[in-house]
Design an enzyme around this catalytic site. Structure first.
Site, PDB file in Angstrom:
ATOM      1  N   ARG A 230       0.840  -1.296   0.118  1.00  0.00           N
ATOM      2  CA  ARG A 230       0.051   0.074  -0.158  1.00  0.00           C
ATOM      3  C   ARG A 230       0.970   1.291   0.067  1.00  0.00           C
ATOM      4  NH1 ARG A 230      -3.349  -2.019  -2.118  1.00  0.00           N
ATOM      5  NH2 ARG A 230      -5.407  -2.114  -1.768  1.00  0.00           N
ATOM      6  N   GLU A 259      -2.743   8.208  -5.448  1.00  0.00           N
ATOM      7  CA  GLU A 259      -3.013   7.462  -6.875  1.00  0.00           C
ATOM      8  C   GLU A 259      -4.208   8.207  -7.594  1.00  0.00           C
ATOM      9  OE1 GLU A 259      -3.158   3.260  -6.369  1.00  0.00           O
ATOM     10  OE2 GLU A 259      -1.387   3.322  -5.060  1.00  0.00           O
ATOM     11  N   HIS A 278       0.188   0.610  -9.830  1.00  0.00           N
ATOM     12  CA  HIS A 278      -0.834  -0.386  -9.099  1.00  0.00           C
ATOM     13  C   HIS A 278      -1.160  -1.668  -9.953  1.00  0.00           C
ATOM     14  CE1 HIS A 278      -3.518  -0.347  -5.392  1.00  0.00           C
ATOM     15  NE2 HIS A 278      -3.319  -1.669  -5.618  1.00  0.00           N
TER      16      HIS A 278
END
Ligand SMILES: NC(=O)C1=CN([C@@H]2O[C@H](COP(=O)(O)OP(=O)(O)OC[C@H]3O[C@@H](n4cnc5c(N)ncnc54)[C@H](O)[C@@H]3O)[C@@H](O)[C@H]2O)C=CC1
Ligand SMILES: O=C(O)C(=O)COP(=O)(O)O
Length: 526
Positions: A230, A259, A278
């Site tokens: 994360r 993000e 990601h």
């Protein structure tokens, strides 16, 4: 028909499952205000990491029953806000484990051999064999932070590549770590000794900025960090500074504090850093797995069935769920019944799990009993998600006991509630083909299946009472479907349980208690 909003890209396999029970709208890239505007129409929301489900969105989701996260991390969902509103939050705890683990391993090797930069250089037309001298992972030390599903798989593969493994996870036993071939150490030692550090922990207040200027200073100048867990576990400005200053050798990041990654110093670094957008869970296999896993749970919840991987109600594996399902209904029925017998304002609920139910696996039955108990007060607003919170807020004390020696039935559940009408108890079990039976009321043995409308009397066991009660009910046009008397001794105190076809008319209870020998009478609607 129910309505489901899918607000991030998910595999078609999930949409197909949802479409069996609901109208499905796929609307990706919505701004928060747009989501707030439309969420009120939907019974379910299916997301990945791209949608932030804030308290505001949850408040606006007046019809929402479930939020399904097609993946692992639910840090983008305000789970406490959902719990307060009785919205179940589910995820797919295992569907993308391999994908994320393989991405971390790919990042480790790509970083060690400068693959992204070497590739880009060849594609630019160069043939530079000197700028990309790499490092081997063989015999190097890998420090795994978080030895859960993904961390364990990374460790197992790394072991096969000849790496030495250290791990830090305060919630994992030494035996489990040894099984995977890891030595459990404290975090400082891991930081000091590891050549590669890979993070596989959730983002929590404890893990936020776990990698910062202070912890980076403890690492070897040759250390490389991989974060496929994360964003925010690493303090990005401190990382960029440490790499620039040569305090560590590099990093491979799949996740970021914000993000999509915006303006960032990280982008300006060279081959010592690899950045991916990601992509940990982005394999065809993982996307099919998570979409099916979560869509099935949304479908089940919309059909009124429990979910198997809810993060805000007791977790039930598929086998446990299968085994407990009929008992959950029993617990709800008994909770509802004893709550009415105790007359509301219940202060204390005693839940005794008996026989084969006397195991930790049966804990969800306590929640189901509370859900039943609160049904009269809250109706459809109480569910498995919020029953415990609602009970606590109402000051209901819950005592849970287990009695494995109770053997009258394979498994039975005994509830005793104290409320405005005093203390009352009921026991129930599953008979034959899992049919719910009441086996005891206030300590008197009976054996009746519960029905929608019931009447219970406490009386003296003496001739004529049943006849008098029958005629009285007949005079009020109440039809009796079944009747049973439970007594401990002949001509002593007794309980009568009657199933009736319609609700009892007003005023009849006081007439019933005037019948000589009848001490008390209760009616319940289940
Ligand atoms: N990049 C991506 O696309 C993906 C990222 N993830 C992320 O990977 C992470 C790990 O996922 P799983 O292995 O499935 O979870 P998991 O729950 O199986 O493992 C997490 C482990 O972290 C440990 N842990 C918790 N707090 C800790 C602490 N303060 N210090 C050290 N260890 C701690 C737990 O004991 C547990 O063993 C999660 O953050 C998840 O969101 C998961 C899938 C894809
Ligand atoms: O499952 C997780 O925790 C992930 O981080 C995967 O995120 P994604 O579904 O790819 O947006």
């Amino acid at each position: 028909m129910s309505k489901v909003l899918v607000s991030d890209t998910i595999d078609q396999a999930g949409i197909d499952i949802l479409s069996q029970v609901a109208t499905v709208d796929v609307k990706t890239g919505l701004k928060p205000a747009e989501l707030i505007e439309i969420i009120g129409e939907y019974d379910a929301l299916m997301i990945r990491s791209g949608t932030r489900v804030t308290q505001e969105i949850i408040e606006a989701g007046t019809q929402l029953k479930i939020i399904g996260r097609a993946g692992v991390g639910v840090d983008n969902v305000d789970v406490p806000a959902a719990t307060r509103k009785g919205i179940v939050v589910v995820n797919s705890p295992e569907g993308n484990t391999i994908a994320a683990a393989e991405h971390a391993l790919a990042m480790m090797l790509a970083l060690s051999r400068h693959i992204p930069d070497a590739n880009a250089s060849v594609k630019r037309g160069a043939w530079d064999r000197n700028s990309f001298i790499g490092a081997e992972v063989y015999k190097k030390t890998l420090g795994v932070v978080g030895l859960g599903k993904i961390g364990s798989h990374v460790a197992t593969v790394a072991k096969a590549m000849g790496m030495k493994l250290l791990a830090y996870d305060p919630f994992i036993s030494t035996e489990r770590a040894e099984q995977i071939g890891c030595q459990l150490v404290d975090l400082d030692l891991l930081f000091q000794q590891a050549d590669y550090i890979t993070l596989h922990i959730p983002k929590t207040p404890e893990t936020t900025h776990l990698i910062n200027a202070v912890t980076l200073a403890k690492m070897k100048p040759t250390a490389r960090i991989i974060n496929c867990a994360r964003g925010g576990i690493i303090e990005e400005t401190a990382l960029a500074a440490a790499i620039k200053a040569g305090k560590i050798a590099g990093a491979a990041l799949d996740v970021f504090e914000s993000e999509p990654l915006g303006e960032s110093e990280l982008r300006s670094l060279g081959k010592e850093i690899i950045l991916t957008p990601h992509l940990g869970a982005s394999t065809t296999e993982a996307q099919v797995n998570v979409a099916i896993d979560v869509a099935e749970q949304i479908r089940d919840v919309l059909l009124g069935l429990p979910a198997r991987s809810a993060v805000n109600i007791p977790g039930l594996g598929p086998d446990v769920l299968e085994e407990l399902k009929p008992y959950m209904q029993l617990a709800e029925t008994l909770g509802n019944l004893v709550g009415q017998l105790a007359g509301g304002r219940v202060e204390l609920l005693n839940v005794r799990l008996q026989g084969e139910l006397a195991t930790n696996k049966s804990q969800p039955l306590v929640v189901a009993s509370l859900k039943g108990l609160l049904y009269q007060a809250l109706r459809e607003r109480v569910n498995y998600v919020n029953a415990s919170i609602e009970a606590k807020e109402r000051g209901i004390r819950v005592i849970e006991t287990r009695d494995a020696s109770a053997r009258d039935y394979a498994g039975s559940l005994h509830l005793e509630a104290t409320g405005t009408l005093g203390t009352h108890s009921v026991t129930g079990a599953l008979l034959g083909d899992k049919e719910i039976h009441l086996t005891d009321v206030d300590g008197f043995p009976i054996n009746v299946p519960p029905s929608k409308y019931m009447l219970f009397t406490l009386h003296r066991d003496m001739p004529g009472i049943i006849g008098k009660l029958g005629s009285l009910l007949g005079s009020f046009n109440v039809n009796i479907a079944s009747m049973q008397v439970g007594r401990k001794i002949v001509r002593g105190d007794a309980v009568m349980a009657l199933s009736i076809d319609d609700p009892l008319p007003d005023g009849i209870l006081s007439e019933i208690t005037k019948v000589p020998g009848i001490r008390d009478a209760f009616t319940v609607t289940l």
